[in-house]
Write an enzyme that holds these catalytic residues in place. Sequence first.
Site, PDB file in Angstrom:
ATOM      1  N   HIS A   8      59.712  98.563  13.357  1.00 14.65           N
ATOM      2  CA  HIS A   8      59.154  97.340  13.405  1.00 14.65           C
ATOM      3  C   HIS A   8      57.744  97.727  14.285  1.00 14.65           C
ATOM      4  CE1 HIS A   8      63.257  95.128  12.869  1.00 14.65           C
ATOM      5  NE2 HIS A   8      62.368  95.099  11.798  1.00 14.65           N
ATOM      6  N   GLY A  55      57.748  97.025   5.258  1.00 18.14           N
ATOM      7  CA  GLY A  55      59.003  96.497   5.336  1.00 18.14           C
ATOM      8  C   GLY A  55      58.914  94.703   4.790  1.00 18.14           C
ATOM      9  N   ASP A  60      61.781  97.942   2.852  1.00 17.42           N
ATOM     10  CA  ASP A  60      63.179  97.990   3.214  1.00 17.42           C
ATOM     11  C   ASP A  60      63.992  98.018   2.137  1.00 17.42           C
ATOM     12  OD1 ASP A  60      62.350  97.959   5.868  1.00 17.42           O
ATOM     13  OD2 ASP A  60      62.760  95.692   6.124  1.00 17.42           O
ATOM     14  N   ASP A  80      63.033  96.280  16.641  1.00 14.45           N
ATOM     15  CA  ASP A  80      62.605  95.527  17.850  1.00 14.45           C
ATOM     16  C   ASP A  80      63.457  94.347  17.982  1.00 14.45           C
ATOM     17  OD1 ASP A  80      61.348  94.056  19.752  1.00 14.45           O
ATOM     18  OD2 ASP A  80      59.735  93.780  18.884  1.00 14.45           O
ATOM     19  N   HIS A  87      61.327  89.078   7.769  1.00 18.91           N
ATOM     20  CA  HIS A  87      62.038  89.802   6.650  1.00 18.91           C
ATOM     21  C   HIS A  87      63.429  90.085   7.287  1.00 18.91           C
ATOM     22  CE1 HIS A  87      60.238  93.224   8.618  1.00 18.91           C
ATOM     23  NE2 HIS A  87      61.179  93.869   8.011  1.00 18.91           N
ATOM     24  N   ASP A  90      66.252  91.166   4.834  1.00 21.40           N
ATOM     25  CA  ASP A  90      66.147  92.417   4.494  1.00 21.40           C
ATOM     26  C   ASP A  90      66.411  93.498   5.228  1.00 21.40           C
ATOM     27  OD1 ASP A  90      64.974  91.142   2.175  1.00 21.40           O
ATOM     28  OD2 ASP A  90      62.854  91.663   2.887  1.00 21.40           O
ATOM     29  N   ARG A  96      73.453  96.737   6.248  1.00 23.07           N
ATOM     30  CA  ARG A  96      74.756  96.423   5.763  1.00 23.07           C
ATOM     31  C   ARG A  96      75.115  97.813   4.629  1.00 23.07           C
ATOM     32  NH1 ARG A  96      75.888  94.847   0.931  1.00 23.07           N
ATOM     33  NH2 ARG A  96      78.047  93.783   0.403  1.00 23.07           N
TER      34      ARG A  96
END
Length: 137
Positions: A8, A55, A60, A80, A87, A90, A96
């Site tokens: 980030h 991203g 991402d 961060d 996003h 995402d 996950r």
Amino acid sequence: MNIALIAHDKKKDDLVRFSVAYQPLFQKHNLFATGTTGLRISEATGLTIHRFRSGPLGGDQEVGAMIAKNQMDAIFFFRDPLTSQPHEPDVSALVRLCDVYSIPLATNMGTAEILIRGIERGDLDWRKITGESSGTE
């Protein structure tokens, strides 16, 4: 190994410094990164890095697609936690997928130190032995 480098905005400097410190180790692997992060790391280290979109523009998700196709072995994603991300869904999906496919994920400097040392020692060789690795180095 295929390794992704993501950060980030407020964590990009940290990941660049980390990449400079471990440049000799990273140069032994195939590196992927999201937009600006990849550019900054490449400029600071001279490493060859395949750059995806940033991203928020789908980078991402591009990394996530590689995870789902068993083409990613480790991810360094300096997040961060104090800044809202547009996003965020995402980001959550990427985390996950790492859990679903047992991909090591370092989200901060402390965990990154442990993961990079594990890569250096060969602790992730089980992915090659079991056939779960992308098989590229």
